[in-house]
Motif scaffolding. Structure first.
Motif, mmCIF file in Angstrom:
data_model
loop_
_atom_site.group_PDB
_atom_site.id
_atom_site.type_symbol
_atom_site.label_atom_id
_atom_site.label_comp_id
_atom_site.label_asym_id
_atom_site.label_seq_id
_atom_site.Cartn_x
_atom_site.Cartn_y
_atom_site.Cartn_z
ATOM 1 N N LEU A 1 0.727 -1.310 -0.016
ATOM 2 C CA LEU A 1 -0.047 0.077 0.043
ATOM 3 C C LEU A 1 0.815 1.244 0.009
ATOM 4 O O LEU A 1 2.040 1.211 0.414
ATOM 5 N N PRO A 2 0.377 2.515 -0.484
ATOM 6 C CA PRO A 2 1.009 3.558 -0.374
ATOM 7 C C PRO A 2 1.137 4.284 1.121
ATOM 8 O O PRO A 2 0.253 3.482 1.990
ATOM 9 N N LYS A 3 2.157 4.960 1.061
ATOM 10 C CA LYS A 3 2.452 5.335 2.764
ATOM 11 C C LYS A 3 1.231 6.021 3.349
ATOM 12 O O LYS A 3 1.027 5.680 4.690
ATOM 13 N N GLU A 4 0.300 6.642 2.811
ATOM 14 C CA GLU A 4 -0.785 7.213 3.474
ATOM 15 C C GLU A 4 -1.667 6.137 3.864
ATOM 16 O O GLU A 4 -2.502 6.273 4.833
ATOM 17 N N ALA A 5 -1.782 5.149 3.031
ATOM 18 C CA ALA A 5 -2.805 4.169 3.632
ATOM 19 C C ALA A 5 -2.258 3.169 4.441
ATOM 20 O O ALA A 5 -3.008 2.726 5.205
ATOM 21 N N TYR B 1 -10.484 0.839 7.855
ATOM 22 C CA TYR B 1 -10.624 0.536 6.433
ATOM 23 C C TYR B 1 -10.856 1.935 5.907
ATOM 24 O O TYR B 1 -10.662 2.088 4.637
ATOM 25 N N ASP B 2 -11.780 2.594 6.436
ATOM 26 C CA ASP B 2 -12.179 4.097 5.788
ATOM 27 C C ASP B 2 -11.137 4.775 5.768
ATOM 28 O O ASP B 2 -10.920 5.409 4.644
ATOM 29 N N LYS B 3 -10.385 4.638 6.788
ATOM 30 C CA LYS B 3 -9.028 5.616 6.727
ATOM 31 C C LYS B 3 -8.106 4.902 5.410
ATOM 32 O O LYS B 3 -7.474 5.781 4.889
ATOM 33 N N ILE B 4 -7.883 3.720 5.343
ATOM 34 C CA ILE B 4 -6.964 3.161 4.528
ATOM 35 C C ILE B 4 -7.547 3.321 3.200
ATOM 36 O O ILE B 4 -6.587 3.988 2.062
ATOM 37 N N LEU B 5 -8.673 3.183 2.869
ATOM 38 C CA LEU B 5 -9.334 3.810 1.408
ATOM 39 C C LEU B 5 -9.020 5.248 1.084
ATOM 40 O O LEU B 5 -8.721 5.338 0.104
ATOM 41 N N LYS B 6 -9.294 6.128 2.187
ATOM 42 C CA LYS B 6 -8.973 7.616 1.803
ATOM 43 C C LYS B 6 -7.434 7.779 1.560
ATOM 44 O O LYS B 6 -7.097 8.701 0.736
ATOM 45 N N LYS C 1 -2.631 -3.132 17.908
ATOM 46 C CA LYS C 1 -2.212 -4.584 17.800
ATOM 47 C C LYS C 1 -1.437 -4.768 16.270
ATOM 48 O O LYS C 1 -2.179 -4.394 15.278
ATOM 49 N N LYS C 2 -0.300 -5.154 15.981
ATOM 50 C CA LYS C 2 0.527 -5.133 14.819
ATOM 51 C C LYS C 2 -0.285 -6.294 14.041
ATOM 52 O O LYS C 2 -0.723 -7.332 14.347
ATOM 53 N N ARG C 3 -0.696 -5.927 12.842
ATOM 54 C CA ARG C 3 -1.193 -6.641 11.799
ATOM 55 C C ARG C 3 -0.680 -6.153 10.532
ATOM 56 O O ARG C 3 -0.520 -5.015 10.108
ATOM 57 N N SER C 4 -0.341 -7.222 9.628
ATOM 58 C CA SER C 4 0.047 -6.822 8.361
ATOM 59 C C SER C 4 -1.150 -6.248 7.449
ATOM 60 O O SER C 4 -2.185 -6.539 7.635
ATOM 61 N N ALA C 5 -0.846 -5.591 6.294
ATOM 62 C CA ALA C 5 -1.672 -5.253 5.396
ATOM 63 C C ALA C 5 -2.456 -6.402 4.878
ATOM 64 O O ALA C 5 -3.856 -6.225 4.701
ATOM 65 N N ALA C 6 -1.784 -7.483 4.851
ATOM 66 C CA ALA C 6 -2.671 -8.720 4.125
ATOM 67 C C ALA C 6 -3.600 -9.045 5.147
ATOM 68 O O ALA C 6 -4.734 -9.648 4.746
ATOM 69 N N GLU C 7 -3.351 -9.119 6.412
ATOM 70 C CA GLU C 7 -4.140 -9.474 7.422
ATOM 71 C C GLU C 7 -5.527 -8.593 7.128
ATOM 72 O O GLU C 7 -6.699 -9.222 7.672
ATOM 73 N N TRP C 8 -5.140 -7.533 7.255
ATOM 74 C CA TRP C 8 -6.170 -6.374 7.297
ATOM 75 C C TRP C 8 -6.997 -6.789 6.083
ATOM 76 O O TRP C 8 -8.282 -6.770 6.260
#
Length: 391
Positions: free
Chosen positions: A211-215, A278-283, A224-231
């Protein structure tokens, strides 16, 4: 491993092994490495393995694994009929028998019409006798369940679901495609008809991992640490309508991580706070979008058949996730079908703009899509696809 939404009371692992992306070595699939990865997935509870006629070497690789480890009775094989290559009804058996030979089996558990993207393609198959062929194969036990994989718009998906008594279906679905392709509306429509849904491209070919840095900011800020894949995977499994999520695993670490996530994932597990992430990731992803289309579909149907939401989604993805990703998606969703739906079909009537709740200048957007994608490479591919899809 979690199991859910069984077909005919047979539990399916919520994680399926996608066999399209096996590691290549000297131009061929690394059988030894693939065997180790599939064996570990099987040990961890994965019982659904998905391949296709047109995945180079994939069916043979899976067949060799099953033979070596004598695990046919522990595995559900899913593979696909390349119906776009078929010109006569006699060819159904030709391709099917070759697949049985490649896989070293006498039956397919989950058989799909590959990339059945519109009703016109299904009608053509009906004219070739596909219904009678499916009936005979199911009666003999050679095919246990029949379905189709799909790339296209929501309405086309719903039409196909209503066109036949399907046992299951397969769609692309992830938090970026919630309102693209079949989307959440299609997923729920299938569930309402009690048709189990298999999910492909849960991480968009890896783009939802890188993902891009902002995402990544909201992911990194979560306690809690989770990878982007886990999200990404947890978002899909949060939907109770989902049966199996396919992952094209070609690394032992991926197998271990994905099985760990699947083991802990249940429907409706995400809290309201998690869903806001997820809303923040999408933004963060959408900051790079060029056209602010939400994929609501109010602009549809286009009088000329243009699939406006998917045209815009592909256009945006070509900027946020790389040109090749967007181009591939555009070509697959608008050209690889009996009735094309690409942007250059637009005649500028403006009917779509009157219905758009975002008040987008859709006609200008479609012109931008044409400039972006419909280059000499697209035109050459379109010409070839036209000959194939006209059969």
């Amino acid at each position: 491993m979690q199991y859910r939404n069984s077909i005919k009371n047979e539990p399916l692992s919520i994680l399926g092994f996608g066999c399209m992306r096996f590691t290549k070595k000297a131009g061929s699939i690394d059988q030894k490495k693939a065997n180790m990865e599939m064996k570990r997935a099987l040990e961890l509870g994965v019982n659904y393995f998905d391949t296709a006629y047109i995945y180079p070497g994939s069916e043979v690789c899976l067949g060799r694994f099953i033979k070596e480890y004598k695990c046919r009775n522990r595995i559900n094989i899913a593979t696909k009929l390349p119906h776009y290559r078929i010109k006569t009804g006699d060819e159904f058996d030709k391709y099917f028998d070759e697949e049985l030979k490649r896989l070293g089996t006498d039956h397919i558990d989950y058989y799909l019409m590959h990339m059945l993207n519109d009703a016109a393609s299904w009608k053509r198959l009906l004219s070739l006798g596909i219904e009678d062929w499916i009936r005979r194969k199911k009666e003999s036990g050679a095919i246990r369940n029949i379905g189709f994989s799909f790339h296209g718009g929501t309405e086309s998906f719903k039409t196909l679901l209503d066109a036949f008594d399907w046992d299951f279906c397969q769609i692309q679905f992830n938090y970026m495609d919630e309102h693209a392709q079949a989307g959440i509306e299609g997923l729920k429509y299938a569930a309402d008809k009690n048709i189990p849904v298999i999910i492909m491209e849960p991480l968009r070919g890896g783009s939802l991992v890188n993902l891009p840095k902002e995402a990544m900011k909201p992911i990194n800020a979560w306690p809690k640490k989770r990878s982007a894949a886990e999200w990404g995977l947890r978002w899909i499994w949060n939907h109770p309508e989902v049966t199996v999520v396919l992952s094209g695993m070609n690394d032992m670490a991926q197998v271990e991580e994905n099985c760990r996530i699947a083991d802990a994932s249940t429907a409706e597990m995400l809290s309201d706070k998690e869903l806001t992430v997820y809303d923040k990731i999408l933004k963060g992803i959408q900051k790079g979008l060029k056209i602010r289309c939400t994929g609501c579909g109010y602009c549809q149907p286009c009088p000329k058949g243009v699939d406006i939401p998917n045209c815009f989604a592909s256009f945006n993805h070509s900027f946020s996730q790389g040109y090749a990703t967007g181009f591939r998606e555009y070509f697959m969703c608008t050209v690889l079908r009996n009735k094309k739906s690409n942007a250059s079909l637009c005649v500028g009537c403006g009917a779509c703009e009157k219905k758009c709740p975002q008040h987008l200048k859709i006609r200008n957007g479609l012109k931008a899509v044409v400039r972006r994608f419909e280059n000499p490479l697209f035109k050459a591919g379109n010409a070839v696809a036209g000959k194939i899809m006209k059969y």
